[in-house]
Design a protein around this motif. Sequence first.
Motif, PDB file in Angstrom:
ATOM      1  N   ALA A 233       0.908  -1.174  -0.133  1.00  0.00           N
ATOM      2  CA  ALA A 233      -0.097   0.122  -0.053  1.00  0.00           C
ATOM      3  C   ALA A 233       0.789   1.329  -0.065  1.00  0.00           C
ATOM      4  O   ALA A 233       0.491   2.227  -0.557  1.00  0.00           O
ATOM      5  CB  ALA A 233      -1.037   0.042   1.122  1.00  0.00           C
ATOM      6  N   ASP A 234       1.976   1.046   0.693  1.00  0.00           N
ATOM      7  CA  ASP A 234       2.940   2.497   0.877  1.00  0.00           C
ATOM      8  C   ASP A 234       3.528   2.488  -0.603  1.00  0.00           C
ATOM      9  O   ASP A 234       3.778   3.637  -1.061  1.00  0.00           O
ATOM     10  CB  ASP A 234       3.981   2.234   1.853  1.00  0.00           C
ATOM     11  N   GLU A 235       3.918   1.635  -1.152  1.00  0.00           N
ATOM     12  CA  GLU A 235       4.393   1.670  -2.571  1.00  0.00           C
ATOM     13  C   GLU A 235       3.607   2.207  -3.492  1.00  0.00           C
ATOM     14  O   GLU A 235       3.903   3.084  -4.282  1.00  0.00           O
ATOM     15  CB  GLU A 235       5.040   0.123  -2.940  1.00  0.00           C
ATOM     16  N   VAL A 236       2.335   1.730  -3.446  1.00  0.00           N
ATOM     17  CA  VAL A 236       1.182   2.151  -4.458  1.00  0.00           C
ATOM     18  C   VAL A 236       0.905   3.863  -4.154  1.00  0.00           C
ATOM     19  O   VAL A 236       1.121   4.388  -5.061  1.00  0.00           O
ATOM     20  CB  VAL A 236      -0.042   1.548  -4.360  1.00  0.00           C
ATOM     21  N   TYR A 237       0.621   4.049  -2.792  1.00  0.00           N
ATOM     22  CA  TYR A 237       0.449   5.345  -2.700  1.00  0.00           C
ATOM     23  C   TYR A 237       1.868   6.510  -3.072  1.00  0.00           C
ATOM     24  O   TYR A 237       1.513   7.602  -3.468  1.00  0.00           O
ATOM     25  CB  TYR A 237       0.070   5.651  -1.216  1.00  0.00           C
ATOM     26  N   SER A 238       2.785   6.092  -2.723  1.00  0.00           N
ATOM     27  CA  SER A 238       4.173   6.660  -3.353  1.00  0.00           C
ATOM     28  C   SER A 238       4.054   7.136  -4.687  1.00  0.00           C
ATOM     29  O   SER A 238       4.552   8.124  -5.019  1.00  0.00           O
ATOM     30  CB  SER A 238       5.295   5.986  -2.860  1.00  0.00           C
ATOM     31  N   PHE A 239       3.677   5.727  -5.456  1.00  0.00           N
ATOM     32  CA  PHE A 239       3.604   6.186  -6.712  1.00  0.00           C
ATOM     33  C   PHE A 239       2.463   7.114  -7.335  1.00  0.00           C
ATOM     34  O   PHE A 239       2.689   8.098  -7.917  1.00  0.00           O
ATOM     35  CB  PHE A 239       3.213   4.953  -7.544  1.00  0.00           C
ATOM     36  N   PHE A 240       1.485   7.093  -6.600  1.00  0.00           N
ATOM     37  CA  PHE A 240       0.321   7.904  -6.906  1.00  0.00           C
ATOM     38  C   PHE A 240       0.795   9.711  -6.487  1.00  0.00           C
ATOM     39  O   PHE A 240       0.299  10.335  -7.184  1.00  0.00           O
ATOM     40  CB  PHE A 240      -1.132   7.431  -6.067  1.00  0.00           C
ATOM     41  N   GLU A 241       1.424   9.497  -5.160  1.00  0.00           N
ATOM     42  CA  GLU A 241       1.621  10.903  -4.922  1.00  0.00           C
ATOM     43  C   GLU A 241       2.614  11.629  -5.781  1.00  0.00           C
ATOM     44  O   GLU A 241       2.496  12.779  -6.262  1.00  0.00           O
ATOM     45  CB  GLU A 241       2.220  10.857  -3.549  1.00  0.00           C
ATOM     46  N   ASN A 242       3.499  10.702  -6.498  1.00  0.00           N
ATOM     47  CA  ASN A 242       4.645  11.323  -7.239  1.00  0.00           C
ATOM     48  C   ASN A 242       3.856  11.654  -8.661  1.00  0.00           C
ATOM     49  O   ASN A 242       4.187  12.579  -9.207  1.00  0.00           O
ATOM     50  CB  ASN A 242       5.639  10.298  -7.730  1.00  0.00           C
ATOM     51  N   ALA A 243       2.727  10.878  -9.051  1.00  0.00           N
ATOM     52  CA  ALA A 243       1.881  11.111 -10.296  1.00  0.00           C
ATOM     53  C   ALA A 243       1.334  12.560 -10.163  1.00  0.00           C
ATOM     54  O   ALA A 243       1.364  13.268 -11.003  1.00  0.00           O
ATOM     55  CB  ALA A 243       1.354   9.982 -10.535  1.00  0.00           C
ATOM     56  N   LEU A 244       0.824  12.694  -9.043  1.00  0.00           N
ATOM     57  CA  LEU A 244       0.037  14.061  -8.667  1.00  0.00           C
ATOM     58  C   LEU A 244       0.933  15.325  -8.558  1.00  0.00           C
ATOM     59  O   LEU A 244       0.699  16.157  -9.276  1.00  0.00           O
ATOM     60  CB  LEU A 244      -0.706  13.943  -7.087  1.00  0.00           C
ATOM     61  N   HIS A 245       2.073  14.974  -8.163  1.00  0.00           N
ATOM     62  CA  HIS A 245       3.089  16.003  -7.973  1.00  0.00           C
ATOM     63  C   HIS A 245       3.685  16.665  -9.222  1.00  0.00           C
ATOM     64  O   HIS A 245       3.749  17.600  -9.854  1.00  0.00           O
ATOM     65  CB  HIS A 245       4.211  15.693  -7.235  1.00  0.00           C
ATOM     66  N   THR A 246       3.705  15.578 -10.415  1.00  0.00           N
ATOM     67  CA  THR A 246       4.104  15.564 -11.552  1.00  0.00           C
ATOM     68  C   THR A 246       3.061  16.404 -12.471  1.00  0.00           C
ATOM     69  O   THR A 246       3.293  17.000 -13.115  1.00  0.00           O
ATOM     70  CB  THR A 246       4.396  14.269 -12.306  1.00  0.00           C
ATOM     71  N   MET A 247       1.745  16.031 -12.145  1.00  0.00           N
ATOM     72  CA  MET A 247       0.536  16.636 -12.690  1.00  0.00           C
ATOM     73  C   MET A 247       0.614  18.219 -12.273  1.00  0.00           C
ATOM     74  O   MET A 247       0.334  19.026 -13.228  1.00  0.00           O
ATOM     75  CB  MET A 247      -0.444  15.826 -12.457  1.00  0.00           C
ATOM     76  N   ALA A 248       0.818  18.404 -10.910  1.00  0.00           N
ATOM     77  CA  ALA A 248       0.706  19.811 -10.449  1.00  0.00           C
ATOM     78  C   ALA A 248       1.795  20.757 -10.938  1.00  0.00           C
ATOM     79  O   ALA A 248       1.780  21.803 -11.175  1.00  0.00           O
ATOM     80  CB  ALA A 248       0.871  19.806  -9.061  1.00  0.00           C
ATOM     81  N   ALA A 249       2.925  20.031 -11.436  1.00  0.00           N
ATOM     82  CA  ALA A 249       4.229  20.883 -11.934  1.00  0.00           C
ATOM     83  C   ALA A 249       4.048  21.109 -13.435  1.00  0.00           C
ATOM     84  O   ALA A 249       4.679  21.885 -13.968  1.00  0.00           O
ATOM     85  CB  ALA A 249       5.265  20.034 -11.643  1.00  0.00           C
ATOM     86  N   SER A 250       3.166  20.469 -13.975  1.00  0.00           N
ATOM     87  CA  SER A 250       2.963  20.541 -15.524  1.00  0.00           C
ATOM     88  C   SER A 250       1.812  21.457 -15.745  1.00  0.00           C
ATOM     89  O   SER A 250       0.497  21.716 -16.425  1.00  0.00           O
ATOM     90  CB  SER A 250       2.352  19.288 -15.942  1.00  0.00           C
ATOM     91  N   LYS A 251       2.486  22.891 -15.568  1.00  0.00           N
ATOM     92  CA  LYS A 251       1.459  24.100 -15.583  1.00  0.00           C
ATOM     93  C   LYS A 251       0.616  24.263 -17.025  1.00  0.00           C
ATOM     94  O   LYS A 251      -0.497  24.676 -16.853  1.00  0.00           O
ATOM     95  CB  LYS A 251       2.290  25.383 -15.408  1.00  0.00           C
ATOM     96  N   PRO A 252       1.298  23.941 -17.978  1.00  0.00           N
ATOM     97  CA  PRO A 252       0.580  24.382 -19.344  1.00  0.00           C
ATOM     98  C   PRO A 252      -0.729  23.469 -19.367  1.00  0.00           C
ATOM     99  O   PRO A 252      -1.849  23.975 -20.017  1.00  0.00           O
ATOM    100  CB  PRO A 252       1.631  23.767 -20.466  1.00  0.00           C
ATOM    101  N   SER A 253      -0.595  22.090 -18.882  1.00  0.00           N
ATOM    102  CA  SER A 253      -1.765  21.236 -19.071  1.00  0.00           C
ATOM    103  C   SER A 253      -3.081  21.691 -18.030  1.00  0.00           C
ATOM    104  O   SER A 253      -4.016  21.262 -18.103  1.00  0.00           O
ATOM    105  CB  SER A 253      -1.438  19.957 -18.641  1.00  0.00           C
ATOM    106  N   LEU A 254      -2.659  22.658 -17.150  1.00  0.00           N
ATOM    107  CA  LEU A 254      -3.682  22.910 -16.054  1.00  0.00           C
ATOM    108  C   LEU A 254      -4.324  24.160 -16.524  1.00  0.00           C
ATOM    109  O   LEU A 254      -5.265  24.870 -16.033  1.00  0.00           O
ATOM    110  CB  LEU A 254      -2.903  22.948 -14.793  1.00  0.00           C
TER     111      LEU A 254
END
Length: 255
Positions: A233-254
Amino acid sequence: MILEKVINRIVIQSEYKDFVDKYIDNLLNEFKGKIHSIYMCGSIPKGTATPFKSDADFTIVCEDPKDIDYERVSTIKDRLLEEYPLLTKIDTIICSIDDVLSKPNEWGFWVKIICVCIHGHDVGEKVPPILISPAFILDLNTETKEEVDRIHQSLSNASDDAMKTRYIKGYSKRLIRALYSLVLEDTGVWQDDMIKMKNAIVNYCEIDSSLVEYLYACYLDSNVLVEEFLGIADEVYSFFENALHTMAASKPSLE
């Protein structure tokens, strides 16, 4: 792309109808004039519930959640669970009308897309159309970390085997839902069928598919070691959190 409602027509099976009616009546009598509307989601309003395996999921919308004493709600739930043993559990969440209208990508999404109104006027009709976008996905997951931390702690502290099984099943479901939100732009629809969620994640998400298959297996059969499950579960959530951070950092797509 606009999100469509998960349940378009209420089809409550005959063996559940008396329970649903009685629960609504009990709530309305207990909290006279304080409930604006009541909603359901999941298998019962879809007409796909399985006796002794399915639970009942309700949402109460009111002016002020403080008006609805959760202990009194729990008393009603406990009484009806004894009367209707075909239910595994009854979950009831409470939110305000303001929550629904001021947080369209969180509570608004929940009431408008996931739930169907079974009493009162559907406040979800006042929520604007919800567009699938990175910004929506980020808003949708505003409280995911808090929820995951809470269930993680509950599972870590659980000593009763029945509670461990319940928490593992719930934790698996919550993580699968979180991962599914990452692929919404690919699917274009919110699924509430767990196997369809799992398959979509495997097809569209870059996460190791074995982790997703493990979570789904735990959702179906929670008889696993707690320590092993928490590690995955911790491994899955770590992946998920990193994916959200990447999404948030991708300013043009937002924008």
